[in-house]
Design an enzyme around this catalytic site. Structure first.
Site, PDB file in Angstrom:
ATOM      1  CG  ASP A   1      -1.793  -1.139   1.417  1.00 34.99           C
ATOM      2  OD1 ASP A   1      -2.897  -1.082   0.869  1.00 34.99           O
ATOM      3  OD2 ASP A   1      -1.418  -2.104   2.116  1.00 34.99           O
TER       4      ASP A   1
ATOM      5  NE  ARG B   1       1.423  -0.143   4.104  1.00 39.71           N
ATOM      6  CZ  ARG B   1       0.614   0.113   5.105  1.00 39.71           C
ATOM      7  NH1 ARG B   1       1.055   0.810   6.144  1.00 39.71           N
ATOM      8  NH2 ARG B   1      -0.646  -0.281   5.091  1.00 39.71           N
TER       9      ARG B   1
ATOM     10  NE  ARG C   1      -5.847   5.396   3.560  1.00 40.02           N
ATOM     11  CZ  ARG C   1      -6.413   4.221   3.871  1.00 40.02           C
ATOM     12  NH1 ARG C   1      -7.210   4.128   4.928  1.00 40.02           N
ATOM     13  NH2 ARG C   1      -6.195   3.173   3.121  1.00 40.02           N
TER      14      ARG C   1
ATOM     15  CE  LYS D   1      -5.714   1.564  -0.481  1.00 40.34           C
ATOM     16  NZ  LYS D   1      -4.589   0.853   0.150  1.00 40.34           N
ATOM     17  CG  HIS D   2     -10.945   1.049   0.785  1.00 40.33           C
ATOM     18  ND1 HIS D   2     -10.496   2.364   0.904  1.00 40.33           N
ATOM     19  CD2 HIS D   2      -9.967   0.270   1.325  1.00 40.33           C
ATOM     20  CE1 HIS D   2      -9.330   2.369   1.523  1.00 40.33           C
ATOM     21  NE2 HIS D   2      -8.971   1.109   1.788  1.00 40.33           N
TER      22      HIS D   2
ATOM     23  CG  HIS E   1      -8.493  -1.401  10.392  1.00 40.83           C
ATOM     24  ND1 HIS E   1      -8.758  -0.398   9.491  1.00 40.83           N
ATOM     25  CD2 HIS E   1      -7.413  -2.072   9.917  1.00 40.83           C
ATOM     26  CE1 HIS E   1      -7.871  -0.465   8.499  1.00 40.83           C
ATOM     27  NE2 HIS E   1      -7.056  -1.460   8.726  1.00 40.83           N
TER      28      HIS E   1
ATOM     29  CG  ASP F   1      -9.423  -3.565   3.321  1.00 34.14           C
ATOM     30  OD1 ASP F   1      -8.222  -3.831   3.551  1.00 34.14           O
ATOM     31  OD2 ASP F   1      -9.916  -2.457   3.564  1.00 34.14           O
TER      32      ASP F   1
END
Length: 597
Positions: free
Chosen positions: A126, A134, A195, A225-226, A238, A310
């Protein structure tokens, strides 16, 4: 192509009724031309896909459905048993796996070698920019999608996608799980925020299309995404299941960015763990719902690319279904791969559940073949079966000239002056300036531009026990200065603005996070938004504070007291008034060549 589930969507968009999403101002540059739909595989490549599919055992086919992760930064026996033993379809790497550019490249090469005599894996991460980065060594680190939204530039979005893809491919990655196409309609959204490109459906569609085109033009498998959208929620999947309560029309309007990139030939989509009862009649997450994946996405929107879930270990899934059952439900609903990056026992649970479902017919042979065929098709189309250049050759080759400059172009074009009292912006260089910030790079950039600067670095999320001491430090710093700059990234730092202003010193705020934060700093004499704490953005903020550059950015979301598109540019206006008029040269305002189209 008809879209029975999308009836009324075009009308809603044209009338500007897209869930509080006004149309954006015209972009500063022309939109890059649309990608053509992905070309059909050549007869030879199609035959290769079918031959590969026919040669695969049931176990190997099930392995292709798995996108896995692991702990650690090298390949040990456990990683080998997972990747080679299960012949997985892909590996997703996270920040804890990646040390620097050379280690990342060697790790990717090692993972590829594990499957040298099998189907090559997707090697994914990602890499969104902004808050989700990352790898940062020897790659362009983009400010954030919302910073791009503030630029209004499709050319910059294209350049960002292309530069990032080139840098990632050099390190051995062949897939990026980006961009985010969620429309950030809810200011309290805990997981999307910067984001997203903004709260305007047309703006997100335009910049998302350009970014996808840039990545895919550079040969990187792109998974947006998403789907079908997480931006109107106020719960993080999450931790729990978000339920979208919007009307059917409002939900459908949020699909337009995905519809746009699908029409342009998108490689893949990642699903969202959100329930949409106004569309489905129940609270089953979209990831597991055949009405959403097989019906809305596949049949109505015509998407025949790769669908990846996901993370299946999120609480929105685990609390209700468990990983194994959910993996089977997702593939039956229309997903092609399930992402299970964390617990070893949960990866085993998902694999064994899928294998058992394939053996007993719960997962039909036709559906399994369909999923694996899509995976193989993307791998053939994007050249995963071709050996990459030698590792040493790639590491010895520097990134293409100009890639690193793309982040700075975006950052400078995104700087948005939300308000000023007309006396404390730009900053006087000779003043005694105190900087209070959780991002050291902001203090360093300001200190490099003025001779009398003191910097107080504070933690981004101070504990309750430390807050009183921090307030005292902030007060002391302010009293020792003539003017205070406070950098904020989250609401916990707002009290430092209040503390500094209580001393009577003028305070200028630099918002490096969500622009909604700026509604909490009424004491500030000037407020600047840069939407990111990455170094490119803090450097741009410092340059704007001292009048070296203008503030051309425009709000990509609406605030309670400021409209979508608001932005002041006193320096730029002065420069424009002083500049002689000249005919257009055909170049873009950001210095990007026309070839970036």
């Amino acid at each position: 192509m008809s879209f029975p589930h999308l009836a009324g969507l075009t009308l809603l968009l044209s009338l500007g009724l897209c869930a509080s999403a006004p149309a954006p101002a015209p972009p500063t540059t022309a939109t890059p031309s649309a990608l053509p739909p992905p070309a059909a595989l050549s007869p030879g490549d199609s035959a290769r896909v079918e031959a590969l599919l026919a040669s695969m055992s049931l176990e190997a086919r099930v392995g292709q459905l798995m996108m896995v992760g692991f702990y650690g930064s090298d390949i040990d026996e456990e990683v080998e048993a997972l990747v080679r033993g299960r012949q997985v379809g892909g590996v997703c790497l996270f920040k804890h796996n990646l040390v620097d550019a050379e280690q990342a490249a060697r790790l990717n090469d090692g993972l590829r070698r594990l499957l040298a005599d099998h189907i090559p894996p997707f090697l994914a991460l990602d890499q969104e920019g902004g808050t989700v980065v990352r790898v940062s060594d020897q790659v362009v680190v983009l400010p954030s999608n919302m910073a791009l939204g503030a630029t209004r530039s499709a050319d910059l979005a294209y350049a960002a996608g292309r530069a990032q893809a080139q840098d990632l491919r050099r390190l051995g990655f062949n897939m990026n799980l980006a961009p985010v196409l969620d429309v950030n309609l809810n200011p309290r959204n805990p997981v999307i925020g910067v984001r997203s490109y903004g709260d305007s459906v047309p703006l997100v569609s335009e910049l998302g299309r350009a970014f996808v085109r840039g990545q895919q033009d550079a040969g990187l498998v792109t998974v947006a995404k998403h789907f079908p959208g997480h931006g109107a929620t106020d719960i993080d999947s999450h931790t729990a299941l978000p339920v979208m309560r919007e009307t059917r029309e409002e939900v459908l309007a949020q699909l337009e960015p995905f519809h746009a990139v699908i029409q342009d030939g998108l490689d893949g989509l990642m699903t969202a763990h959100v329930a949409i009862p106004r569309l489905t009649g129940d609270e089953v997450p979209a990831t597991l719902h055949p009405q959403v994946l097989d019906g809305l996405l596949r049949r109505d929107m015509g998407f025949d690319g790769l669908v990846l879930t996901d993370e299946m270990e999120m609480e929105a899934i685990v609390q209700r279904y468990g990983v194994g059952r959910a993996a089977v439900m997702a593939v039956r609903a229309g997903a092609d791969m399930v992402l299970v990056p964390w617990g070893a026992e949960r990866k085993e649970e998902a694999y064994e559940a899928l294998l058992a479902a394939a053996r007993d017919g719960e997962l039909s042979a036709v559906r399994l073949e369909q999923a694996v065929r899509r995976i193989l098709t993307v791998k053939v189309r994007r050249g995963l079966f071709q050996a990459p250049p030698r590792l040493e050759e790639r590491l010895a080759t520097p990134p293409p000239p100009g890639n690193s400059e793309v982040a700075h172009l975006i950052a400078r074009a995104s700087v948005t002056l939300l308000r000023t009292d007309g006396r404390h912006f730009p900053l006087p260089r000779e003043a005694r300036i105190a900087v209070i910030t959780s991002e050291a790079s902001l203090g360093e950039a300001i200190r490099a531009r003025a001779p009398h600067v003191s910097v107080l670095n504070v933690p981004p999320y101070p504990s309750a026990e430390s807050r009183a001491a921090l307030r005292q430090q902030a007060r002391k710093a302010a009293l020792g200065a003539e003017l205070v700059v406070v950098g904020v990234t989250n609401s916990r730092q707002v009290e430092l603005v209040t503390t500094a202003a209580a001393t009577g010193r003028p305070v200028v705020v630099v918002s490096m996070g969500l622009p909604y934060l700026t509604e909490l700093v009424d004491e500030a004499r000037a407020v600047l938004a840069v939407y990111s704490f990455q170094p490119a953005s803090t450097t741009a903020a410092a340059a704007a504070l001292f009048g070296e550059i203008g503030t051309p950015g425009r709000l990509p979301v609406k605030l309670r007291r400021l409209t979508f598109g608001h932005g002041l540019n006193p320096v730029g206006q002065q420069q424009a008034a002083a500049a002689p008029k000249s005919p257009s040269t055909g170049s873009t305002p950001h210095g990007l060549p026309g070839a970036a189209r």
